[in-house]
Design a protein around this motif. Structure first.
Motif, PDB file in Angstrom:
ATOM      1  N   LYS A 207       0.824  -1.212   0.000  1.00  0.00           N
ATOM      2  CA  LYS A 207       0.000   0.000   0.000  1.00  0.00           C
ATOM      3  C   LYS A 207       0.859   1.263   0.000  1.00  0.00           C
ATOM      4  O   LYS A 207       0.783   2.098   0.917  1.00  0.00           O
ATOM      5  N   PRO A 208       1.703   1.439  -1.023  1.00  0.00           N
ATOM      6  CA  PRO A 208       2.626   2.579  -1.051  1.00  0.00           C
ATOM      7  C   PRO A 208       1.930   3.935  -1.074  1.00  0.00           C
ATOM      8  O   PRO A 208       2.398   4.874  -0.423  1.00  0.00           O
ATOM      9  N   LEU A 209       0.824   4.042  -1.795  1.00  0.00           N
ATOM     10  CA  LEU A 209       0.125   5.336  -1.872  1.00  0.00           C
ATOM     11  C   LEU A 209      -0.384   5.749  -0.497  1.00  0.00           C
ATOM     12  O   LEU A 209      -0.280   6.920  -0.105  1.00  0.00           O
ATOM     13  N   ARG A 210      -0.917   4.771   0.244  1.00  0.00           N
ATOM     14  CA  ARG A 210      -1.452   5.073   1.575  1.00  0.00           C
ATOM     15  C   ARG A 210      -0.336   5.528   2.509  1.00  0.00           C
ATOM     16  O   ARG A 210      -0.520   6.433   3.323  1.00  0.00           O
ATOM     17  N   LYS A 211       0.832   4.905   2.418  1.00  0.00           N
ATOM     18  CA  LYS A 211       1.950   5.272   3.281  1.00  0.00           C
ATOM     19  C   LYS A 211       2.422   6.697   3.007  1.00  0.00           C
ATOM     20  O   LYS A 211       2.725   7.456   3.932  1.00  0.00           O
ATOM     21  N   VAL A 212       2.477   7.066   1.738  1.00  0.00           N
ATOM     22  CA  VAL A 212       2.900   8.430   1.385  1.00  0.00           C
ATOM     23  C   VAL A 212       1.869   9.450   1.863  1.00  0.00           C
ATOM     24  O   VAL A 212       2.218  10.477   2.465  1.00  0.00           O
ATOM     25  N   LEU A 213       0.606   9.146   1.645  1.00  0.00           N
ATOM     26  CA  LEU A 213      -0.458  10.094   1.992  1.00  0.00           C
ATOM     27  C   LEU A 213      -0.689  10.211   3.497  1.00  0.00           C
ATOM     28  O   LEU A 213      -1.398  11.109   3.947  1.00  0.00           O
ATOM     29  N   ALA A 214      -0.082   9.316   4.276  1.00  0.00           N
ATOM     30  CA  ALA A 214      -0.223   9.385   5.738  1.00  0.00           C
ATOM     31  C   ALA A 214       0.739  10.393   6.363  1.00  0.00           C
ATOM     32  O   ALA A 214       0.654  10.671   7.560  1.00  0.00           O
ATOM     33  N   ILE A 215       1.640  10.957   5.583  1.00  0.00           N
ATOM     34  CA  ILE A 215       2.654  11.884   6.094  1.00  0.00           C
ATOM     35  C   ILE A 215       2.125  13.320   6.035  1.00  0.00           C
ATOM     36  O   ILE A 215       1.883  13.857   4.944  1.00  0.00           O
ATOM     37  N   ARG A 216       1.957  13.953   7.183  1.00  0.00           N
ATOM     38  CA  ARG A 216       1.336  15.281   7.251  1.00  0.00           C
ATOM     39  C   ARG A 216       2.138  16.347   6.510  1.00  0.00           C
ATOM     40  O   ARG A 216       1.576  17.195   5.818  1.00  0.00           O
ATOM     41  N   THR A 217       3.459  16.300   6.662  1.00  0.00           N
ATOM     42  CA  THR A 217       4.297  17.287   5.974  1.00  0.00           C
ATOM     43  C   THR A 217       4.063  17.225   4.474  1.00  0.00           C
ATOM     44  O   THR A 217       3.980  18.261   3.799  1.00  0.00           O
ATOM     45  N   PHE A 218       3.958  16.006   3.958  1.00  0.00           N
ATOM     46  CA  PHE A 218       3.744  15.839   2.527  1.00  0.00           C
ATOM     47  C   PHE A 218       2.448  16.509   2.083  1.00  0.00           C
ATOM     48  O   PHE A 218       2.401  17.175   1.039  1.00  0.00           O
ATOM     49  N   TRP A 219       1.375  16.360   2.877  1.00  0.00           N
ATOM     50  CA  TRP A 219       0.095  16.983   2.537  1.00  0.00           C
ATOM     51  C   TRP A 219       0.231  18.507   2.438  1.00  0.00           C
ATOM     52  O   TRP A 219      -0.266  19.132   1.501  1.00  0.00           O
ATOM     53  N   TRP A 220       0.909  19.109   3.418  1.00  0.00           N
ATOM     54  CA  TRP A 220       1.044  20.563   3.396  1.00  0.00           C
ATOM     55  C   TRP A 220       1.938  21.027   2.251  1.00  0.00           C
ATOM     56  O   TRP A 220       1.712  22.100   1.669  1.00  0.00           O
ATOM     57  N   LEU A 221       2.936  20.236   1.901  1.00  0.00           N
ATOM     58  CA  LEU A 221       3.789  20.589   0.771  1.00  0.00           C
ATOM     59  C   LEU A 221       3.023  20.482  -0.542  1.00  0.00           C
ATOM     60  O   LEU A 221       3.270  21.255  -1.475  1.00  0.00           O
ATOM     61  N   VAL A 222       2.106  19.539  -0.622  1.00  0.00           N
ATOM     62  CA  VAL A 222       1.238  19.452  -1.807  1.00  0.00           C
ATOM     63  C   VAL A 222       0.359  20.706  -1.909  1.00  0.00           C
ATOM     64  O   VAL A 222       0.184  21.278  -2.994  1.00  0.00           O
ATOM     65  N   MET A 223      -0.195  21.134  -0.780  1.00  0.00           N
ATOM     66  CA  MET A 223      -1.006  22.342  -0.774  1.00  0.00           C
ATOM     67  C   MET A 223      -0.185  23.563  -1.210  1.00  0.00           C
ATOM     68  O   MET A 223      -0.651  24.418  -1.984  1.00  0.00           O
TER      69      MET A 223
END
Length: 442
Positions: A207-223
């Motif tokens: 479940k690589p996509l789920r692991k990446v999307l679980a990282i909060r910093t990554f979400w804010w960097l996407v925003m």
């Protein structure tokens, strides 16, 4: 001795990646420069012009996700080589377009080819350079962006003038790309995680996509990336026609002025910015992201002042907007490296593909479209305010200039998202280091 050879090989590969990135942005920029001749020939609205950029970026974003997964599990050199060959070949085909819809469909094909490149290249850089050198390496790689833009904005207008056709640049641009694609297949790839102090596991991740999307910093960097790409793609798509209409500049001069704004500034921003980003990261763990946030604030103020100044001297406008864009370039060296700091090597191409999907679907895709729609709206409002019954170029000039004010607003939103990312960065970076350690033998 072996480490010295590995370091030399890393820099050689980086130079090749830089060259491919240069042609990536050169080819991508051609439509933005010849947009007014196309509008005149096919009688297009600004909404349709914006749709050309939007269609490209949507396809780019969607295609990037499976291509990013392929880069995490397959040979990155092959993915980059074939992608470069495809987008260069279709760039030549773009010169044969016979109407708006054929042009649009071919650009979508170019988008698929270009989507193969960035996730694989970013993953490769992460394995070639250790964390304390990545911002500088990423800065050199991303120099392809401003130099590609600079080369495009300084030469495309001259090509159009020399051949008396907006189609000529597409044919010329395809040649070096096809040649460069051949060299990609000969890259000697490092192993995954080769540059990390803590060696990573080599087993596949479930479940690589789920692991990446679980990282909060990554979400804010996407925003942050979403808002930033909104601004950059709006600027790159409409700066040349805005200068032509609002400041009454001929195409060649408008293209060169835009080259100074979005290209020349990057030469300084990415080289000096990458060095500063590495220095502040060594002193403070959140230094890169805070430096990026400060840069976005300066960029928002400078570009806003340039647009709100109205019909000032063109040199004043270019100088103000250039200051803003110089600081805006710090986004790349700070954010791209921050992603690698919180994502383990086995997931980096996947993470970059998801990152680019957000950037291009909702950022780069919406930027040109939103500015195009708002430009048509403001043009209509200017016509009604003047009591005129027919649209003319003066109203179109005012409409597009006013719509460009979305750019500083988007840069300010980028700053806010970066500040939020800095709040959870340290914890996510620690979790990455702990999670990638080899499991003890049983």
């Amino acid at each position: 001795m072996q480490q010295s050879l590995q370091a030399t090989n890393a820099w050689r590969i980086l130079f090749l990646l830089f060259l491919a990135n240069l042609f990536n942005f050169f080819d991508r920029t051609i439509p933005a420069i010849i947009i007014e001749p196309i509008r005149m020939e096919w009688d297009l609205s600004d909404l349709q012009l914006g749709l050309i950029g939007t269609a490209f970026t949507i396809v780019y974003a969607i295609a990037g996700i499976p291509l990013g997964r392929m880069a995490d599990t397959g040979a990155r050199r092959k993915i980059m080589g074939w992608g470069l060959a495809v987008w260069s070949g279709l760039t030549a085909v773009n010169g044969l377009a016979w109407n708006f819809w054929s042009f649009l469909l071919i650009r979508m094909g170019v988008g698929i080819g270009e989507a193969s490149y960035a996730p694989a290249a970013n993953s490769l850089i992460g394995d070639l350079f250790p964390a304390h050198k990545r911002a500088r390496a990423m800065g050199i790689f991303m120099l392809g962006l401003p130099i590609g833009l600079l080369l495009a904005f300084f030469t495309i207008g001259a090509m159009v003038k020399a051949f008396d056709s907006w189609r000529a640049p597409f044919f010329i641009a395809a040649i070096p790309g096809v040649i460069l694609a051949l060299f990609m297949f000969f890259i000697k790839e490092p192993t995954r995680g080769a540059a990390e102090q803590v060696k990573s596991q080599t087993t596949p991740i479930e479940k690589p996509l789920r692991k990446v999307l679980a990282i909060r910093t990554f979400w804010w960097l996407v925003m942050a990336g979403l808002a930033f790409n909104f601004a950059t793609y709006a600027c790159n798509s409409f700066m040349v026609p805005m200068l032509q209409r609002y400041f009454l500049m001929p195409l060649e001069q408008a293209a060169m002025a835009t080259g100074v704004i979005v290209g020349l500034t990057g030469l300084v921003g990415l080289t000096l910015g990458g060095w500063v980003a590495d220095k502040v990261h060594q002193r403070w763990q959140t230094g890169r992201l805070l430096f990026a946030a400060l840069s976005m604030l300066i960029a928002s103020v400078a570009t806003g002042c340039a647009l709100l100044a109205g019909r000032v001297e063109i040199a004043v406008f270019v100088a103000l907007f250039s200051v803003g864009w110089l600081f805006a370039y710090n986004f790349y060296t700070c954010v791209y490296t921050a992603i690698q700091d919180v994502i383990e090597p086995r997931l980096r191409a996947t993470a970059m593909a998801l990152f680019f999907a957000g950037l291009y679907l909702l950022g780069g895709g919406l930027g040109p479209l939103a500015v195009g729609m708002l430009s048509d709206h403001y043009s209509q409002a200017a016509m009604l305010a003047a009591g005129a019954s027919e649209m003319n170029e003066t109203f179109k000039a005012v409409g597009l200039h006013n719509a460009m004010l979305l750019i500083p607003v988007a840069l300010l939103l980028t700053m806010l998202a970066l500040l939020q990312a800095s709040r959870c960065f340290v914890a996510d970076a620690v979790n990455m280091q702990q999670g990638m350690q080899l499991q003890p033998a049983t």
